[in-house]
Design a protein around this motif. Sequence first.
Motif, PDB file in Angstrom:
ATOM      1  N   HIS A 118      64.697 -35.175  -7.414  1.00  0.00           N
ATOM      2  CA  HIS A 118      64.380 -36.036  -6.542  1.00  0.00           C
ATOM      3  C   HIS A 118      64.060 -35.185  -4.956  1.00  0.00           C
ATOM      4  N   GLY A 119      62.590 -35.989  -4.976  1.00  0.00           N
ATOM      5  CA  GLY A 119      61.781 -34.679  -3.560  1.00  0.00           C
ATOM      6  C   GLY A 119      61.392 -36.009  -2.230  1.00  0.00           C
ATOM      7  N   GLY A 120      61.677 -34.624  -1.100  1.00  0.00           N
ATOM      8  CA  GLY A 120      60.763 -35.350  -0.157  1.00  0.00           C
ATOM      9  C   GLY A 120      60.567 -34.283   0.638  1.00  0.00           C
ATOM     10  N   GLY A 121      60.242 -34.890   2.302  1.00  0.00           N
ATOM     11  CA  GLY A 121      60.425 -33.275   3.545  1.00  0.00           C
ATOM     12  C   GLY A 121      62.138 -33.203   3.731  1.00  0.00           C
ATOM     13  N   GLN A 122      61.660 -32.576   4.665  1.00  0.00           N
ATOM     14  CA  GLN A 122      63.444 -31.688   4.689  1.00  0.00           C
ATOM     15  C   GLN A 122      63.694 -32.042   5.698  1.00  0.00           C
ATOM     16  N   ASP A 123      62.799 -33.034   6.932  1.00  0.00           N
ATOM     17  CA  ASP A 123      63.935 -33.823   7.633  1.00  0.00           C
ATOM     18  C   ASP A 123      65.173 -35.173   6.824  1.00  0.00           C
ATOM     19  N   LEU A 124      64.787 -35.014   5.463  1.00  0.00           N
ATOM     20  CA  LEU A 124      65.281 -35.799   4.389  1.00  0.00           C
ATOM     21  C   LEU A 124      66.910 -35.993   4.108  1.00  0.00           C
ATOM     22  N   GLU A 125      66.587 -34.028   4.258  1.00  0.00           N
ATOM     23  CA  GLU A 125      68.082 -33.740   3.071  1.00  0.00           C
ATOM     24  C   GLU A 125      69.406 -33.975   4.066  1.00  0.00           C
ATOM     25  N   PHE A 126      68.821 -33.965   4.852  1.00  0.00           N
ATOM     26  CA  PHE A 126      70.235 -34.687   5.601  1.00  0.00           C
ATOM     27  C   PHE A 126      70.260 -35.451   6.769  1.00  0.00           C
ATOM     28  N   PRO A 127      70.468 -37.111   7.433  1.00  0.00           N
ATOM     29  CA  PRO A 127      71.601 -37.686   6.103  1.00  0.00           C
ATOM     30  C   PRO A 127      70.906 -38.227   4.552  1.00  0.00           C
ATOM     31  N   HIS A 128      69.935 -38.953   5.011  1.00  0.00           N
ATOM     32  CA  HIS A 128      69.395 -40.067   3.529  1.00  0.00           C
ATOM     33  C   HIS A 128      69.614 -38.982   2.690  1.00  0.00           C
ATOM     34  N   HIS A 129      69.275 -37.475   2.008  1.00  0.00           N
ATOM     35  CA  HIS A 129      69.420 -37.798   0.279  1.00  0.00           C
ATOM     36  C   HIS A 129      70.366 -36.912   0.217  1.00  0.00           C
ATOM     37  N   GLU A 130      71.457 -36.992   0.797  1.00  0.00           N
ATOM     38  CA  GLU A 130      73.047 -36.563   1.083  1.00  0.00           C
ATOM     39  C   GLU A 130      73.461 -37.629   0.558  1.00  0.00           C
ATOM     40  N   ASN A 131      73.802 -38.355   1.607  1.00  0.00           N
ATOM     41  CA  ASN A 131      73.935 -39.914   1.209  1.00  0.00           C
ATOM     42  C   ASN A 131      73.686 -40.522   0.272  1.00  0.00           C
ATOM     43  N   GLU A 132      72.704 -40.313  -0.321  1.00  0.00           N
ATOM     44  CA  GLU A 132      72.126 -40.749  -1.494  1.00  0.00           C
ATOM     45  C   GLU A 132      73.409 -40.502  -2.323  1.00  0.00           C
ATOM     46  N   ILE A 133      73.152 -38.801  -2.431  1.00  0.00           N
ATOM     47  CA  ILE A 133      74.011 -38.199  -3.417  1.00  0.00           C
ATOM     48  C   ILE A 133      75.413 -38.913  -3.921  1.00  0.00           C
ATOM     49  N   ALA A 134      76.537 -38.838  -2.417  1.00  0.00           N
ATOM     50  CA  ALA A 134      77.805 -39.568  -2.823  1.00  0.00           C
ATOM     51  C   ALA A 134      77.086 -41.187  -3.147  1.00  0.00           C
TER      52      ALA A 134
END
Length: 470
Positions: free
Chosen positions: A226-242
């Motif tokens: 799963h990839g994306g820009g550093q700005d997506l690490e939190f909260p977007h990708h964190e929330n995706e995992i949850a």
Amino acid sequence: MIQIYNTLTREKEKFVPLEAGKVKMYVCGPTVYNYIHIGNGRSTIAFDTIRRYFEYRGYEVNYVSNFTDVDDKIIRAAEELKITAKEVADRFIEAFQEDTGALNIKPATSNPRVVEYMADILTFIEVLIEKGYAYESQGDVYYRTRKFPSYGKLSGQSVDELEIGASQRTGEEQDLKEDPLDFALWKSSKANEISWDSPWGSGRPGWHIECSVMATKLLGDTIDIHGGGQDLEFPHHENEIAQSEAKTGKTFANYWMHNGFVTVGETDEKMSKSLGNFVTVHELVKQVDPQVLRFFMATTHYRRPIRYSETTMKEAAVNLQKLKTAFENLSFRKETAEESLADDKQLLEELTLLEDRFTIEMDDDFNTANGITVVYELAKWMNQYSERKMVSMLVIEAAIEKLLQWLNVFGIILLSEELLDEEVDQLISERNQARKDRDFARSDEIRDLLKDKGIILEDTPQGTRWRRSE
């Protein structure tokens, strides 16, 4: 052996795909309410380059990148432009495809749009409610962040740290939550807003839920990357995992990859639409060679920040031209090449050693900065070989094939110059005859005339060659 820096573990890890020879890869795409700026373009180029390298190494890549076509920004843009939200999305999806096409971005295997997965989104949310991970509140649905025990594992933040920031937020939405840390899965609609019917009333999905739904729907409950820009690490990708792992009980993605920002100015300020310091790809590709922009972006390691400036773009143009020149120099020697020569084996072994080095550098977390250094060495090798009195077609074709394969990883395509038009072709023939007749005045006159037409002549021991002026 490809190694990937996994944001989740903060370590480089050996890449082991879920299925041998195949890669399931999801990269967050744009919210289509405006033209993409080069910060967005950097992410698209970075992961396209990574995809291309996987393919160079023989993998089959299922590459999914979404379009967010339901969002508050799209609704505002529709109001400003006095058109529908769908028309806004359609307009800027078309612009995205045009701009990324100019940058030689390979089309994704799938480009899902949120509106196409509304039924799946509703089902996904219903499962989270049934499992106790989500709850309805006056038409909204929120995710119970604290119920997911490893929340914060991607960004390295603790729930206690997050609670301090969340407790300072105020507003109507905060009043609807059980806990300030909870985030929206579904938002009730206001009057005359675009909306869909749901078990909780008319509304639309929250931002984070869409990627979880589309990734798992198209690639499976667990994906490779799963990839994306550093700005997506939190909260977007964190929330995706949850939300994904709460629903499926499985690891959502085995490897998380994030590209660095594009910065501008002396202070290296991050480029973003919110800061108003952005340059759109749509405008930039009209002003500069799109291949130069692609080369500039692709040859910096994906995790490092890129400083965008006229100076760095000019440097990229010069470096790309060196590679084009090496290609043209060796291509020109095909006209006088022997079928093979005695030292072909030794020279082909030298090319193989360069190939081994290229693979070693690129296998190390897709280190394009080191990989392009090997390409420069190949270009130098090609220039030196093209100056030899006798050359072999076998070696020429092997070197050119290698150069083109490697540059294809970076998204660069080199083409031989187009044929001269009849007038210029005739002038070159006339000049060649004038030189034979020792009519140097006429020869110089034709050279100057061709120069005015943008044709630069080069007289070499193997004959007269030409190139277009930059």
